[in-house]
Design an enzyme around this catalytic site. Structure first.
Site, PDB file in Angstrom:
ATOM      1  N   ASP A   1       1.364  72.420 -32.726  1.00  0.00           N
ATOM      2  CA  ASP A   1       1.647  71.518 -33.853  1.00  0.00           C
ATOM      3  C   ASP A   1       2.678  70.455 -33.471  1.00  0.00           C
ATOM      4  O   ASP A   1       2.538  69.281 -33.809  1.00  0.00           O
ATOM      5  CB  ASP A   1       2.154  72.326 -35.049  1.00  0.00           C
ATOM      6  CG  ASP A   1       2.471  71.443 -36.243  1.00  0.00           C
ATOM      7  OD1 ASP A   1       1.629  70.603 -36.597  1.00  0.00           O
ATOM      8  OD2 ASP A   1       3.565  71.590 -36.824  1.00  0.00           O
TER       9      ASP A   1
ATOM     10  N   MET B   1       0.597  94.565 -33.977  1.00  0.00           N
ATOM     11  CA  MET B   1       0.090  93.365 -34.659  1.00  0.00           C
ATOM     12  C   MET B   1       1.222  92.365 -34.906  1.00  0.00           C
ATOM     13  O   MET B   1       0.998  91.150 -34.865  1.00  0.00           O
ATOM     14  CB  MET B   1      -0.599  93.719 -35.980  1.00  0.00           C
ATOM     15  CG  MET B   1      -1.917  94.456 -35.805  1.00  0.00           C
ATOM     16  SD  MET B   1      -3.001  93.826 -34.485  1.00  0.00           S
ATOM     17  CE  MET B   1      -3.275  92.139 -35.011  1.00  0.00           C
ATOM     18  N   GLU B   2       2.422  92.866 -35.157  1.00  0.00           N
ATOM     19  CA  GLU B   2       3.567  91.969 -35.351  1.00  0.00           C
ATOM     20  C   GLU B   2       3.860  91.208 -34.051  1.00  0.00           C
ATOM     21  O   GLU B   2       4.143  90.000 -34.086  1.00  0.00           O
ATOM     22  CB  GLU B   2       4.801  92.772 -35.793  1.00  0.00           C
ATOM     23  CG  GLU B   2       4.788  93.174 -37.248  1.00  0.00           C
ATOM     24  CD  GLU B   2       3.790  94.290 -37.592  1.00  0.00           C
ATOM     25  OE1 GLU B   2       3.223  94.912 -36.659  1.00  0.00           O
ATOM     26  OE2 GLU B   2       3.572  94.532 -38.796  1.00  0.00           O
TER      27      GLU B   2
ATOM     28  N   CYS C   1      -3.262  95.800 -42.520  1.00  0.00           N
ATOM     29  CA  CYS C   1      -1.962  96.125 -41.924  1.00  0.00           C
ATOM     30  C   CYS C   1      -1.001  96.715 -42.954  1.00  0.00           C
ATOM     31  O   CYS C   1      -0.950  96.245 -44.080  1.00  0.00           O
ATOM     32  CB  CYS C   1      -1.309  94.832 -41.422  1.00  0.00           C
ATOM     33  SG  CYS C   1      -1.174  94.722 -39.650  1.00  0.00           S
TER      34      CYS C   1
END
Lengths: 164, 164, 164, 164, 164, 164
Positions: free
Chosen positions: C133, C118-119, C76
């Site tokens: 999480d 991709m971001e 990237c």
């Protein structure tokens, strides 16, 4: 007065002001050479036959290193990297006795106010360090013999091509 | 089978499992040599007289680089670094004609399951790269001549001291 | 020849050269869906009533992830991110039996030579991972069901809108 | 009271205090599935014949991602990662019509006070995102279908194995 | 409606969209003041006579901090930093009884769509924190007394100069 | 001889060798105070009623900053952070004329060979910087009035509690 532009006239470090510099296309190429024993060289050559591709890992490490250059080199500007390629060439043949030498050539491109010499130098260094890491179990005495700028284009200081 | 422990027996990269290895005190020392022209060498020596301290910047860069080693070297473990020192020594005197050589020696310590060879190698490399960056405006042709492990202690593979 | 532009014609990885590409305004939107049990869903909904705002944490994690995309995705380019927004929507009502589904939609903007798909994908992924999480102590079996590009604009390849 | 240990009893985020927890050997395994068209699947399979090894890049990205987990996930502890492996398996055969599914299984090991579930989940996610990045030029509509914890061992909460 | 542009009109955090903003030259200057005992002040002043240059380390830390600002401050854009300088001034003389005050002034430059106030503030803060770290062994009670923006130029909101 | 342990006896910076130090439980608490106008203070207080929670963002930024301390502070060791909490308290009431003061208290825990004072100081600083960033559009003249260590426990130098 200081000789390095990275210091002001009192010798204090600074990130050089490039605000007024022109945005131009720039490239830089740097090389590293790593010397190893025959076992290590065979392990690298075997990578082509799918026993673990050391150079593929080193190539990605070198490309990645261009993104970390301003983190590693304290007074470096962060530069928008527009292209990176790494090539590996054997300087010795498998039949050469004793020590084998592998060269890495890293080429980096940008369009910015300052150049990518440090990105190319860092890519070539980190590729060599990664090869050392991958094969230190078979040759801990392996040596990086040379890291140097080969050429640059673009910017006010113009073209540089290393003479022989 | 692969020769490098960084690949499994199908040649696939992995971060080696060190769960079962013993925690021991470990050190590693690595060196780099950078060769430059007289103007660059004078600029470094002048740093001692407050005209901009190139080696102070390179020393901090080398210390910092030990923290980035697992980022740069893809299959490296992150290791708790417990001490880092960098020493610089001239291998040539100011009166030597032509090219001057400066050596950097990086020593790294940890207490962990795996060693700090890569941290020492990376510290020595980044210190040399930083010197190149600081002085490339006065000697673009400067060359890093050598990066190598000098010694290590601790861990199962035991002591290593480079012979002459 | 390789099908992926991330390899050269010998199959070697590279950071694609974008030097010649035009700087244009670009956007990308990506989504993720996370499926959880009723207890986890209630914990998220309760965030609106000040018992710990899971989505506020996930939203910041997703925004932050756009800054780490070139670190995570090896080939990237680093892109100047000019805007990021994350929206969360329940795809199920609190009365639905059994499993609840929450969608995250991440929208990213830039003005650059290459796009921010991709971001956006990474933002949507990291937001979902953060929710996992935060709530794995109440539902360890929670599943991220889907991460995909929803749309993009700008650049030579033009507009993309996912069909149903 | 909050259901998530990541919040205190006023709903304020914190990094949970693990000072008193026991240091034990821990593992976690997580999987991702990415669904793609036949052209993309062929490009991956061709990697084995040296036309550009997509999975080698994705594997390194996944291993690297374990080092960035505490950067990406806001309330995660930084954990000493002692081993990482990524395996890829096709869930469909090349003869299957239409869409092809590839599974990634990431296994992470540590010896610490808290577990590596998030590291395994992040590795599996980033490997899938990297495959998307490498092949989005041949199949922009590719979808990550699932990311989930498969198993964990060690720690007070004990073993977890996902049922079918 | 929210008063802060970092939230949308439902109070949800976002990275503000700057796509439409004009690229202009921008500067920002911020200061910090650190107050210490005479022993610590003497150690800093002795740095000029080569007993360990605290301010050289703090200056590099401050320059480096401008590169980490978008990592530290969640909703900050990553900005191409084009120049950074840090100056240190004593606000008290060595003869002043008791507590000594040292000021750090950080100046940052860019040419971009948004300003560098946070980079200057972060540089001044990290320089002060580094001084604290270097000298906490001789004065643990040292206090950072003030961090504030001194001035900015460029951008739509125009010039700001702090009044007395 | 140098007064700071961060320099050797020639005044050269180093990362102090902590190999021989004992692993003990350690805590540190540091505070920051930020002074602002009534509009900014109201925006923070309104966060509790869901118009954009400035303190939730600042709290996460402060927790995150503990992970970046060894990156920011050049000679800091990387320490395994085992717990972080940030508390905010108003030192002035909404009815106080003119300027309002908000205090941030950061508490950090570890079990290691060296302490977490710098992590606590950095957390308190970055929380204050984040508040400045979020509200600089309503009060650019906001000032961080104080950052200081409040207390520490553990380690050879023992307990420190700031006197009034």
């Amino acid at each position: 007065m200081s000789t390095s532009t990275h210091f002001d006239n009192r010798g204090q470090a600074r990130m050089v002001d490039v605000t007024e510099k022109a945005v131009t296309a720039r490239t830089a190429a740097a090389s590293s050479i790593i010397e190893m024993n025959l076992t290590a060289a065979e392990a690298i050559r075997a990578g082509d036959s799918r026993k673990g591709d050391v150079l593929a890992v080193a190539r990605l490490a070198g490309i990645g290193a261009t993104k970390w250059t301003p983190t590693l080199i304290p007074l470096c500007h962060a530069i928008p990297i527009e292209g990176v390629e790494l090539e590996f060439h054997w300087l010795t043949s498998p039949d050469d006795a004793d020590r084998q030498s592998l060269q890495c050539l890293a080429t980096v491109r940008t369009t910015y106010k300052t150049g990518v010499e440090m990105e190319a130098m860092t890519a070539a260094s980190v590729a060599a360090l990664t090869i050392y890491d991958m094969l230190k179990s078979v040759d801990r005495a392996m040596v990086i013999k040379q890291i140097r700028l080969e050429s640059k284009t673009g910017g006010k200081s113009g073209e540089f091509v290393r003479g022989q």
